[in-house]
Design a protein around this motif. Structure first.
Motif, short mmCIF file in Angstrom:
data_model
loop_
_atom_site.label_atom_id
_atom_site.label_comp_id
_atom_site.label_asym_id
_atom_site.label_seq_id
_atom_site.Cartn_x
_atom_site.Cartn_y
_atom_site.Cartn_z
N ILE A 1 -12.45 -35.62 4.60
CA ILE A 1 -13.90 -35.51 4.73
C ILE A 1 -14.42 -36.51 5.76
N GLU A 2 -13.92 -37.74 5.69
CA GLU A 2 -14.36 -38.77 6.64
C GLU A 2 -13.94 -38.40 8.07
N THR B 1 -13.50 -35.34 9.21
CA THR B 1 -14.37 -34.23 9.63
C THR B 1 -15.75 -34.75 10.02
N GLU B 2 -16.25 -35.73 9.26
CA GLU B 2 -17.57 -36.30 9.58
C GLU B 2 -17.54 -36.98 10.95
N ARG B 3 -16.45 -37.65 11.28
CA ARG B 3 -16.35 -38.29 12.61
C ARG B 3 -16.32 -37.22 13.70
N LEU C 1 -17.72 -34.25 13.53
CA LEU C 1 -19.06 -33.71 13.62
C LEU C 1 -19.97 -34.63 14.43
N ASN C 2 -19.85 -35.92 14.17
CA ASN C 2 -20.65 -36.88 14.95
C ASN C 2 -20.30 -36.82 16.44
#
Length: 272
Positions: free
Chosen positions: A186-187, A189-191, A193-194
Motif C-alpha cells: 500500500i505504501e 502504491t501511494e508513493r 500515485l504521488n
C-alpha cells in the motif's frame, strides 16, 4: 453373739449391741433387748429366730398396697401382680395364683441370664467403637479426593489454556507478517500515485506538446483503492457448565434413601 470369721461383730440394726436374733419376715438383725421394741409393731407379721437359725437368701416381700399389714406372699397370674393372702379372699377371688417364690426365682434367673448376656455378648459389641475418628477419616478421604481432582483439573486447564495461547500467538505472528506485506505494498502504491500526480502537474505547467500527446491515464488502475487483505482473528468461546463435569459430583446414601422413600410414597399414593 453373732460373729463372722475375719470380720467385726455383727451389730443390731436398732442399736449398737451385738446381734443375737433375726426377724425372717422383716429381714432385720436384732439384739435381745430390741426384740420387744420390734415385736411392738403390730402392723406386720414377725418371725424372730436366733441369728444362727435365720433363713438365708430369702426375698424381702413387698407390702400389700391394699392390706398394709400384709406381705405379698403369692402371685396373681390373671392380674400379673403380687398379692397378699387376704387379697385371695377379696378382689382376686377365683383368680389363678402361683407361689411368688417361684416367680421370683424365675425372674431372678432371667436377670442373671440377661446380665450374663449383657456382659459377655452385648456390651463387647459396643466396646472400642469410635465413630467420630472413623467418620472424620472417611470425610477427609473425600476432601483429599476433591483436592486431588481440583489439582488435576487445574493442571489440565493450564495445559489447555497454554495450548490455546500458543496457537493464538502463532496466528497473531502470521497475520501480522501478512499484514506487513500488504502495508508495504500500500505504501509503495501511494508513493507511485504521488509520483504520477507530480508528473501530471509538471506536464500541465510546461508548454511542451509531446508529453501531453503521449499522456495515458492510469487512474483506472488505482480507482478501486488498495486491495486490503483478509485479517482473520480467532474468537474465544467460553463453554458454560463444563467445570462441574470435570470436577465431579457428590453422592451420598441420603440421595438413594430419599429416592427410595419418594418411590415408596408414590406407590402408596397409587394404591390409594
Amino acid at each position: 453373739m453373732a460373729t463372722s470369721q475375719g470380720q467385726d461383730v455383727i451389730r443390731c440394726q436398732l442399736c449398737s449391741n451385738p446381734v443375737e436374733h433375726h426377724c425372717n419376715l422383716c429381714h432385720l438383725n436384732l439384739c435381745l433387748s430390741c426384740i420387744p421394741k420390734h415385736m411392738a409393731d403390730k402392723s406386720r407379721k414377725h418371725e424372730v429366730v436366733e441369728y444362727t437359725s435365720r433363713r438365708e437368701h430369702t426375698f424381702i416381700l413387698a407390702t400389700c398396697p391394699t392390706h398394709k399389714k400384709n406381705r405379698c406372699e403369692t402371685y396373681c397370674q390373671d392380674c400379673k401382680i403380687p398379692v397378699c393372702v387376704q387379697c385371695l379372699k377379696t378382689s382376686h377371688k377365683k383368680h389363678e395364683f402361683t407361689n411368688i417364690n417361684d416367680i421370683l426365682q424365675k425372674k431372678k434367673q432371667q436377670i442373671i441370664s440377661d446380665t450374663t448376656q449383657l456382659e459377655n455378648t452385648i456390651v463387647p459389641k459396643y466396646r472400642n467403637i469410635y465413630l467420630i475418628p472413623t467418620i472424620t477419616a472417611e470425610f477427609d478421604k473425600v476432601l483429599a479426593a476433591i483436592e486431588e481432582q481440583e489439582e488435576n483439573v487445574c493442571k489440565s486447564v493450564h495445559k489447555e489454556a497454554n495450548r490455546l495461547k500458543d496457537e493464538v500467538t502463532r496466528q497473531k505472528k502470521e497475520t501480522v507478517r501478512k499484514s506487513q506485506e500488504s502495508q508495504d505494498l500500500i505504501e509503495k502504491t501511494e508513493r507511485e500515485l504521488n509520483f504520477l500526480i507530480q508528473n501530471n502537474k509538471d506536464i500541465l505547467s510546461g508548454n511542451d506538446t509531446t508529453p501531453i500527446i503521449n499522456y495515458k491515464s492510469r487512474n483506472r488502475d488505482f480507482q478501486n483503492g488498495p486491495k486490503l487483505p483478509s485479517i482473520p482473528c480467532p474468537q474465544f468461546i467460553v463453554k458454560q457448565g463444563q467445570i462441574v463435569d470435570m470436577i465431579g459430583v457428590l453422592k451420598t446414601d441420603y440421595d438413594s434413601e430419599s429416592s427410595s422413600e419418594s418411590t415408596e410414597s408414590s406407590d402408596n399414593e397409587s394404591d390409594l
